[in-house]
Design a protein around this motif. Structure first.
Motif, PDB file in Angstrom:
ATOM      1  N   ARG A  18       0.830  -1.198   0.000  1.00  0.00           N
ATOM      2  CA  ARG A  18       0.000   0.000   0.000  1.00  0.00           C
ATOM      3  C   ARG A  18       0.871   1.259   0.000  1.00  0.00           C
ATOM      4  NH1 ARG A  18      -2.430   0.843   4.512  1.00  0.00           N
ATOM      5  NH2 ARG A  18      -1.542  -0.815   5.770  1.00  0.00           N
ATOM      6  N   THR A 194     -16.198   1.687   0.839  1.00  0.00           N
ATOM      7  CA  THR A 194     -14.930   1.215   1.396  1.00  0.00           C
ATOM      8  C   THR A 194     -14.312   2.282   2.291  1.00  0.00           C
ATOM      9  OG1 THR A 194     -14.576  -0.087  -0.624  1.00  0.00           O
ATOM     10  CG2 THR A 194     -12.693   0.210   0.833  1.00  0.00           C
ATOM     11  N   THR A 214      -9.793   2.429  -6.041  1.00  0.00           N
ATOM     12  CA  THR A 214      -8.790   1.642  -5.305  1.00  0.00           C
ATOM     13  C   THR A 214      -7.712   1.193  -6.284  1.00  0.00           C
ATOM     14  OG1 THR A 214      -8.486  -0.172  -3.731  1.00  0.00           O
ATOM     15  CG2 THR A 214      -9.958  -0.583  -5.569  1.00  0.00           C
ATOM     16  N   ASP A 253      -7.251   6.004  -1.423  1.00  0.00           N
ATOM     17  CA  ASP A 253      -7.148   4.669  -2.012  1.00  0.00           C
ATOM     18  C   ASP A 253      -7.870   3.644  -1.148  1.00  0.00           C
ATOM     19  OD1 ASP A 253      -6.201   2.059  -2.890  1.00  0.00           O
ATOM     20  OD2 ASP A 253      -4.608   3.127  -3.945  1.00  0.00           O
ATOM     21  N   GLY A 254      -8.766   2.886  -1.780  1.00  0.00           N
ATOM     22  CA  GLY A 254      -9.548   1.891  -1.053  1.00  0.00           C
ATOM     23  C   GLY A 254      -8.723   0.887  -0.282  1.00  0.00           C
ATOM     24  N   MET A 255      -7.522   0.581  -0.748  1.00  0.00           N
ATOM     25  CA  MET A 255      -6.686  -0.369  -0.018  1.00  0.00           C
ATOM     26  C   MET A 255      -6.382   0.139   1.382  1.00  0.00           C
ATOM     27  SD  MET A 255      -3.896  -2.007  -2.627  1.00  0.00           S
ATOM     28  CE  MET A 255      -3.355  -0.478  -3.386  1.00  0.00           C
ATOM     29  N   ALA A 258      -9.525  -0.185   3.444  1.00  0.00           N
ATOM     30  CA  ALA A 258      -9.820  -1.599   3.698  1.00  0.00           C
ATOM     31  C   ALA A 258      -8.966  -2.142   4.837  1.00  0.00           C
ATOM     32  CB  ALA A 258      -9.608  -2.413   2.427  1.00  0.00           C
ATOM     33  N   SER A 284      -8.042  -4.512  -2.763  1.00  0.00           N
ATOM     34  CA  SER A 284      -8.844  -4.041  -1.633  1.00  0.00           C
ATOM     35  C   SER A 284      -9.297  -5.215  -0.778  1.00  0.00           C
ATOM     36  CB  SER A 284     -10.057  -3.262  -2.158  1.00  0.00           C
ATOM     37  OG  SER A 284     -10.936  -2.910  -1.104  1.00  0.00           O
ATOM     38  N   TYR A 288      -8.430  -6.173   3.245  1.00  0.00           N
ATOM     39  CA  TYR A 288      -9.539  -5.914   4.158  1.00  0.00           C
ATOM     40  C   TYR A 288      -9.300  -6.622   5.488  1.00  0.00           C
ATOM     41  CZ  TYR A 288     -14.309  -4.776   5.551  1.00  0.00           C
ATOM     42  OH  TYR A 288     -15.408  -4.259   6.209  1.00  0.00           O
TER      43      TYR A 288
END
Length: 324
Positions: A18, A194, A214, A253-255, A258, A284, A288
């Motif tokens: 990430r 997210t 993401t 960023d969705g990561m 998550a 993602s 999570y």
């Protein structure tokens, strides 16, 4: 459309590093604290939707900057006790539409809160929420590069803040059960959900359908489709802005959201999706932090599972409501 991304066996283990700024948490804490200075002032006005099996309310509440955000609250008709609730976020370009567009969860017994997306609602479904703030930099058509040179000015800072406050607004209604709130969205809506999952505690669950927003850098490197292509098109002109653009995007960023989310989650992915590439969805999903499941649609593009995924979601929601 043939498979174009990593094979499914690799996607299931795909967990890229990430790109996260050291002040990520401070940035979002400051953002939400600033928004909290404005009273929610959630208002629910009865609305004649010509639907006899649900009660409908036109919603207004204060989002980022105190800006008024529109929405719907749709309840099973005659409900008198607090209900499990789904808070919905909307796909790119779309608006809240009309109450009859959102009937699957109300007829399943859930209160349904739909958040309009500021500045959107002129592509597919109509919206009612302007975005009073514009980005300070030049931008490509669309929303992906609006304010992208500064995280404080970026468009999705406002949208994600609106989305967190949408949950708070829903909770002010007496027929919303605070212990059984699930957030949901597809594409952009999935990306917004997210972010909320990573920013807000106390959620009973989250549903991310072919989520957008993401893995920005990988998406711009492997597909030439909108909306991610807005970023690539911007950088093809502003060649000296690459470092700052991706630094800004790392806050959204969705990561990164998550990795902070702990509520149970249901994802979906389509393996021929050139809009939200499968590897970005799995990035993602694999980061999570909470309990999670994913439904894979091997032969679909960005439409994903459509009504088949809705069936999966309704069954999953039923179990969440029972177990919460």
């Amino acid at each position: 459309m043939p498979l174009f991304d990593k094979p499914l066996s690799e996607l299931r283990d795909y967990r890229p590093e990430r790109d996260e700024q050291p002040d990520f948490d401070e940035f979002w804490s400051r953002t939400l604290d600033e928004a909290a200075q404005f009273p929610l002032d959630a208002q629910f006005t009865p609305y004649d939707a010509a639907l006899s099996l649900v009660d409908v309310y036109d919603v207004r509440f204060s989002g980022w900057g105190g800006h008024r955000i529109a929405g719907w609250l749709i309840l099973p008709a005659g409900a008198t006790e607090p209900l499990p609730t789904v808070v919905h976020y909307i796909g790119y370009g779309g608006g809240r539409g009309f109450p009859h567009d959102w009937l699957s969860s109300p007829v399943a017994g859930f209160a349904t809160f739909v958040m309009d997306t500021r500045g959107q609602g002129s592509n597919g479904t109509p919206g009612d929420t302007p975005d009073p703030v514009g980005g300070k930099n030049a931008q490509t058509p669309g929303f992906m590069t609006r304010g992208v040179m500064d995280p404080d000015d970026y468009y999705y800072r406002r949208v994600f803040t609106d989305a967190v406050r949408a949950v708070d607004a829903a909770l002010t209604h007496p027929l919303v059960d605070a212990s059984r709130v699930v957030i949901a969205g597809g594409s952009q809506g999935g990306g917004i959900a997210t972010a909320v999952a990573g920013l807000r505690t106390g959620l009973a669950g989250a549903m991310f359908d072919v989520p957008f927003l993401t893995g920005y850098r990988r998406a711009t490197e492997i597909v030439e489709t909108l909306p991610y292509y807005e970023i690539a098109r911007y950088l093809s002109i502003h060649r000296d802005h690459e470092e700052q653009v991706f630094r800004t995007l790392s806050y959204f960023d969705g990561m990164n959201f998550a990795a902070r989310a702990t509520s149970p989650a249901l994802y979906s992915v389509a393996l021929m999706d050139t809009t939200c590439p499968p590897s970005t969805v799995f990035a993602s999903y694999n980061h999570y932090a909470g309990p999670k499941e994913i439904r894979v649609w091997p032969y679909n593009k960005h439409e994903g599972g459509q009504t088949f995924q809705t069936r999966e979601q309704l069954r999953w929601l039923r179990d969440i409501a029972k177990n919460s």
